[in-house]
Write a protein that holds these residues in place. Structure first.
Motif, PDB file in Angstrom:
ATOM      1  N   UNK A 359      -2.001  22.866  14.767  1.00 27.72           N
ATOM      2  CA  UNK A 359      -2.794  21.993  13.904  1.00 27.72           C
ATOM      3  C   UNK A 359      -2.577  20.539  14.239  1.00 27.72           C
ATOM      4  N   UNK A 360      -3.498  19.725  13.775  1.00 30.59           N
ATOM      5  CA  UNK A 360      -3.434  18.288  14.051  1.00 30.59           C
ATOM      6  C   UNK A 360      -2.373  17.617  13.186  1.00 30.59           C
ATOM      7  N   UNK A 361      -1.757  16.589  13.742  1.00 26.37           N
ATOM      8  CA  UNK A 361      -0.823  15.773  12.965  1.00 26.37           C
ATOM      9  C   UNK A 361      -1.621  14.669  12.285  1.00 26.37           C
ATOM     10  N   UNK A 362      -1.483  14.560  10.977  1.00 28.54           N
ATOM     11  CA  UNK A 362      -2.213  13.538  10.229  1.00 28.54           C
ATOM     12  C   UNK A 362      -1.501  12.195  10.349  1.00 28.54           C
ATOM     13  N   UNK A 363      -2.288  11.144  10.507  1.00 33.51           N
ATOM     14  CA  UNK A 363      -1.732   9.791  10.559  1.00 33.51           C
ATOM     15  C   UNK A 363      -2.528   8.912   9.606  1.00 33.51           C
ATOM     16  N   UNK A 364      -1.855   8.404   8.578  1.00 35.69           N
ATOM     17  CA  UNK A 364      -2.506   7.527   7.612  1.00 35.69           C
ATOM     18  C   UNK A 364      -2.445   6.097   8.139  1.00 35.69           C
ATOM     19  N   UNK A 365      -3.611   5.484   8.284  1.00 36.93           N
ATOM     20  CA  UNK A 365      -3.691   4.137   8.845  1.00 36.93           C
ATOM     21  C   UNK A 365      -4.264   3.197   7.799  1.00 36.93           C
ATOM     22  N   UNK A 366      -3.617   2.090   7.589  1.00 43.87           N
ATOM     23  CA  UNK A 366      -4.131   1.118   6.636  1.00 43.87           C
ATOM     24  C   UNK A 366      -3.153  -0.008   6.404  1.00 43.87           C
ATOM     25  N   UNK A 367      -3.571  -1.019   5.670  1.00 43.56           N
ATOM     26  CA  UNK A 367      -2.699  -2.176   5.387  1.00 43.56           C
ATOM     27  C   UNK A 367      -1.492  -1.766   4.545  1.00 43.56           C
ATOM     28  N   UNK A 368      -0.484  -2.624   4.459  1.00 43.27           N
ATOM     29  CA  UNK A 368       0.687  -2.315   3.620  1.00 43.27           C
ATOM     30  C   UNK A 368       0.303  -2.189   2.151  1.00 43.27           C
ATOM     31  N   UNK A 369       0.952  -1.256   1.467  1.00 43.70           N
ATOM     32  CA  UNK A 369       0.799  -1.141   0.023  1.00 43.70           C
ATOM     33  C   UNK A 369      -0.390  -0.356  -0.464  1.00 43.70           C
ATOM     34  N   UNK A 370      -1.119   0.344   0.448  1.00 40.90           N
ATOM     35  CA  UNK A 370      -2.299   1.082  -0.004  1.00 40.90           C
ATOM     36  C   UNK A 370      -1.973   2.541  -0.344  1.00 40.90           C
ATOM     37  N   UNK A 371      -0.723   2.971  -0.108  1.00 38.23           N
ATOM     38  CA  UNK A 371      -0.327   4.309  -0.543  1.00 38.23           C
ATOM     39  C   UNK A 371      -0.156   5.322   0.564  1.00 38.23           C
ATOM     40  N   UNK A 372       0.153   4.875   1.790  1.00 37.88           N
ATOM     41  CA  UNK A 372       0.287   5.814   2.906  1.00 37.88           C
ATOM     42  C   UNK A 372       1.509   6.715   2.718  1.00 37.88           C
ATOM     43  N   UNK A 373       2.662   6.105   2.484  1.00 36.31           N
ATOM     44  CA  UNK A 373       3.890   6.899   2.321  1.00 36.31           C
ATOM     45  C   UNK A 373       3.871   7.702   1.032  1.00 36.31           C
ATOM     46  N   UNK A 374       3.270   7.148  -0.018  1.00 39.16           N
ATOM     47  CA  UNK A 374       3.232   7.888  -1.287  1.00 39.16           C
ATOM     48  C   UNK A 374       2.344   9.119  -1.193  1.00 39.16           C
ATOM     49  N   UNK A 375       1.341   9.108  -0.306  1.00 41.42           N
ATOM     50  CA  UNK A 375       0.543  10.319  -0.067  1.00 41.42           C
ATOM     51  C   UNK A 375       1.421  11.427   0.512  1.00 41.42           C
ATOM     52  N   UNK A 376       2.305  11.037   1.439  1.00 37.67           N
ATOM     53  CA  UNK A 376       3.232  12.014   2.021  1.00 37.67           C
ATOM     54  C   UNK A 376       4.183  12.546   0.950  1.00 37.67           C
ATOM     55  N   UNK A 377       4.627  11.673   0.036  1.00 37.02           N
ATOM     56  CA  UNK A 377       5.483  12.126  -1.075  1.00 37.02           C
ATOM     57  C   UNK A 377       4.774  13.162  -1.928  1.00 37.02           C
ATOM     58  N   UNK A 378       3.473  12.922  -2.185  1.00 36.92           N
ATOM     59  CA  UNK A 378       2.694  13.863  -2.992  1.00 36.92           C
ATOM     60  C   UNK A 378       2.562  15.202  -2.283  1.00 36.92           C
ATOM     61  N   UNK A 379       2.367  15.182  -0.966  1.00 39.59           N
ATOM     62  CA  UNK A 379       2.285  16.425  -0.185  1.00 39.59           C
ATOM     63  C   UNK A 379       3.593  17.191  -0.308  1.00 39.59           C
TER      64      UNK A 379
END
Length: 805
Positions: A359-379
């Motif tokens: 499967x593909x590795x997901x990469x969240x791209x965006x400015x700081x503070x938009x919730x990239x790491x917190x999405x991983x926490x939710x997963x």
């Protein structure tokens, strides 16, 4: 010199008491003397040409001179030489002549003693010769195992037939205690004396054998400087022989027991390598430096949770619920994440083994503070798997990921393996944070390791250099985060699927603040909801005037600052039950406002255009300014622009010139500076003279901030066209798009962030390339589309038609 030259014995002679070893009649030895009685004895002997008796003090009585403090036998001899030393002591050269025994000792005059010669009893020559043969054999054995035994002594006793002399020679080299030396020295029965010497030699041989065996067991090459170490090693070896040192054995048993339990789950080469190192440790001394390294390696390997997996099944329903609970908006990222886990859930249900880990590795791209790491926490929470965060920002050493080779102290496994150990499961959610900020230097390129980690065809046999065997990473769920995907190497980008998480609109920030940030910060600060009053208008004012970001991280800090001051007020005023925060008293909590984007100017201007730019922290509105100066048609640009923007400015200038030449951009005659003759003749000047007789200075403010990118073409062209044609640019219009030399508008990236920035600046119209209008408009938040008109443009003529008045 013989005794016959002196008075006959018994006689009263001076007495010297020595603290060290016994001397023998054949010896000429230096003696260092310091006590008052010994000095008097030497002086009397030299002055009156007298013999002296040298005896030895008993153990524990050194320095004393009473009757029971020294042995009653010694060596009678004469003083050959005397030398005075600086510290009051003297050095004498003493020659031994015969053995003597003290008959009487007067403690009142301890300098002298009545001494008689010590004679041997009668003996059988045949019996003595037989004993001497045995003695010679024992001496040879002692010499063979004692390297310090005088080599020439064997030859001497072989050639000598005097039994007394042989006994004295051997006794003088034996390292025995004073009492034993006295027993050998004072024995007058020669046969018994020789037998005592044989017994002593046998004991020394046995002692040396044991010592040699112990030395071999500790396997050390010890020098004199390592005396303390040598003694400790001997004690430890003796303890081991006695069975009192079993700590190491118990540790080895624990290691072997753990390894046996892990064997069914470990790779074969991993089991083989670990068993080999445990066996090597068992043969190694525990204080060896290599022993500590081996023990650390074994403990690290046994800490890896082989065979342990988080039991939570993948459920797309639970993932969706958790994402919706933790995050507002972000509809497209949440949808893509749920699709990713829907596929994994189906593969698990249908038990398709060879595709489970693919499967593909997901990469969240965006400015700081938009919730990239917190999405991983939710997963992680939805899957009930532990979260491992690997911070990659600024990492340059490839060994940080792949592990250090076990060639030096401080070697350790890589961060991936260490993370799995910390998670205590083989299938955690691994967040590769800031993957776009990986560096490379002489220590290697960490991005090359990430290629192996993120490739589902390879990561089932990821080889950590420290472990020295392959480990399976295929069951891990890898999620990467980045601020700018363009900084990730192409080969690594190919391994990942990018999910854009762009800026939040003011309305989205309001809902995030109301539903997430404010409740969380109230709880952190120990406040109740009833103790604080925050209206919608106040929250919106905080968002628009006090934060400068694409995400909500600074917004959280602002609320934390407000609540800290609220707590202080409540504590200082016990009667105060509630603190109200409104637009009127907001300055008391947050000082002066900070504007993120300047609102649109109300007045139209010549030579000033609003451009839209993408930055790593969201979108921004950049004004482009130009002035014309009398000159020769030279274009100069300022504002810390990169090479791409400098080229865009030249293209824009050429496009505007072309429009003027083709009469698509009207230039009034009064705008063209004329010569005196042209004014006198009242001739019409060609419009192209406008750009030949003026220099253009193009500037983008905030010169300290670097700017670059292929999306400012139409903005620059509009600014130059405005200044040359003397037509105003609408103040409430913003634009973005690249320009070709023929005047076509090309598509750009980061449209969502740019349009959100235009919306925040209260622009009423945004001009974007036609392809972006057709392709990306669905991603634009409805809030932006409802409050601002968005028009598509194909050429520079379309842009100027909308922008110029």
């Amino acid at each position: 010199m013989e005794l016959e030259n002196y008075d006959s014995f018994p006689q009263e002679i001076p007495l010297i008491v020595e603290d060290e070893v016994f001397l023998y009649p054949f010896m000429i030895a230096p003696l260092f003397l310091g006590s008052e009685e010994n000095l008097k004895a030497v002086e009397h002997s030299i002055e009156h040409n007298k013999l002296v008796l040298v005896t030895v003090s008993k153990p524990g009585h050194e320095g004393k001179r009473d009757k029971d403090s020294f042995y009653d036998v010694g060596v009678i001899g004469n003083i050959m030489r005397k030398v005075s030393l600086p510290d009051g002591k003297i050095k004498i050269l003493f020659q031994g002549l015969a053995k003597g025994r003290i008959s009487e000792f007067n403690e009142e005059n301890s300098t002298f003693a009545l001494v008689d010669k010590l004679e041997n009893e009668e003996f059988s020559q045949d019996s003595i010769e037989s004993i001497i043969d045995v003695l010679r054999e024992q001496v040879k054995k002692l010499s063979a195992i004692n390297s310090k035994f005088p080599a020439d002594l064997i030859k001497t006793i072989e050639e000598n037939n005097d039994a007394t002399r042989i006994a004295d020679l051997i006794s003088s080299v034996l390292k025995v205690k004073k009492d034993e030396a006295y027993r050998l020295f004072a024995e007058t029965n020669l046969e018994q004396r020789l037998l005592n010497i044989i017994e002593t030699i046998k004991k020394e041989i046995e002692s040396l054998k044991i010592q040699k065996e112990i030395t071999q067991k500790v396997n050390s090459k010890i020098e004199k400087t390592h005396k303390d170490y040598f003694l400790k090693e001997q004690i430890k070896a003796i303890q081991k022989e006695l069975g009192t040192d079993n700590q190491k054995e118990s540790e080895l048993k624990v290691y072997r027991r753990k390894l046996k339990k892990l064997k069914p789950f470990m790779p074969k080469d991993g089991f083989k390598e670990t068993k080999k190192q445990i066996d090597k440790l068992s043969r190694m001394h525990q204080d060896s430096p290599d022993s500590a390294l081996l023990q650390t390696y074994i403990e690290n390997v046994l800490e890896i949770p082989f065979g342990k997996y988080a039991q939570g099944d993948i459920s797309v329903k639970s993932v969706e619920e958790q994402l919706n609970e933790d995050h507002y908006s972000l509809e497209k990222p949440k949808e893509r994440i749920s699709e990713y886990f829907a596929v994994k859930e189906l593969l698990e249900k249908r038990n398709i083994e060879n595709l489970k880990s693919k499967g593909t590795v997901l990469c969240f791209v965006g400015p700081p503070g938009v919730g990239k790491t917190s999405l991983a926490n939710s997963i992680s929470q939805a899957l009930k798997r532990p979260l491992v965060r690997v911070a990659l920002g600024g990492m340059e050493d490839v060994n940080e990921l792949r592990g250090h080779r076990r060639t030096y102290v401080g070697a350790m496994p890589g961060r991936i393996v260490k993370g799995i150990c910390d998670a205590k499961t083989m299938n955690p959610v691994v967040v590769l944070d800031e993957i776009d900020k990986l560096g490379a230097n002489h220590r290697g390129d960490p991005t090359a390791v990430m290629l192996e980690v993120l490739d589902p065809e390879q990561n089932n046999e990821f080889r950590d250099l420290y472990l020295n065997f392959a480990i399976d990473l295929s069951q891990c769920i890898f999620v990467a985060t980045a601020n700018d995907a363009r900084r990730i190497p192409a080969a690594l980008r190919d391994r990942m699927e990018f999910i854009e998480i762009s800026s939040y609109t003011p309305n989205e920030k309001y809902h995030i603040a109301k539903d997430y940030l404010i409740p969380q910060e109230l709880e952190k600060h120990g406040l109740k909801r009833s103790e604080i009053s925050l209206s919608k208008a106040t929250i919106e004012a905080i968002i628009s005037k006090y934060t400068r970001e694409a995400g909500v991280r600074n917004l959280r800090r602002v609320f934390a600052k407000i609540f800290r001051k609220t707590v202080k007020k409540l504590l200082k005023n016990p009667d105060l039950k509630k603190v109200t925060i409104s637009n009127k008293n907001l300055k008391e909590f947050l000082d002066n406002p900070i504007f993120e984007i300047d609102p649109a100017e109300k007045k139209n201007s010549i030579g000033v255009t609003n451009g839209l730019a993408w930055t790593a922290v969201g979108g921004d509105v950049l004004k482009t300014e130009a002035v014309k100066l009398k000159g020769k048609g030279i274009l100069s640009v300022t504002g810390n622009m990169g090479e791409v923007m400098k080229e865009s400015s030249k293209i824009s200038y050429s496009v505007v010139k072309l429009l003027i030449d083709n009469k698509k951009l009207k230039i009034d005659q009064e705008l063209i500076p004329k010569t005196a003759k042209e004014l006198e003749d009242k001739v019409k000047v060609d419009p192209s003279e406008i750009y030949k007789r003026y220099d253009i200075h193009l500037h983008i403010p905030e010169g300290a901030t670097p700017k670059d990118g292929p999306s400012a073409g139409i903005t620059m062209a509009t600014t130059i066209a405005s200044i040359l044609s003397n037509r105003e640019v609408k103040a409430n219009i913003a634009m973005t798009g690249e320009l070709t030399l023929t005047g076509k508008v090309l598509p750009i990236g980061g449209l969502k962030e740019k349009l959100i920035a235009a919306h925040k600046a209260k622009m009423s119209l945004a001009l974007i390339p036609r392809k972006n209008y057709q392709r990306d408009l669905d991603e634009i938040p409805n809030e932006v589309k409802e409050n601002m008109e968005i028009k598509a443009v194909d050429t520079i003529e379309d842009v100027l038609k909308e922008a110029l008045i």
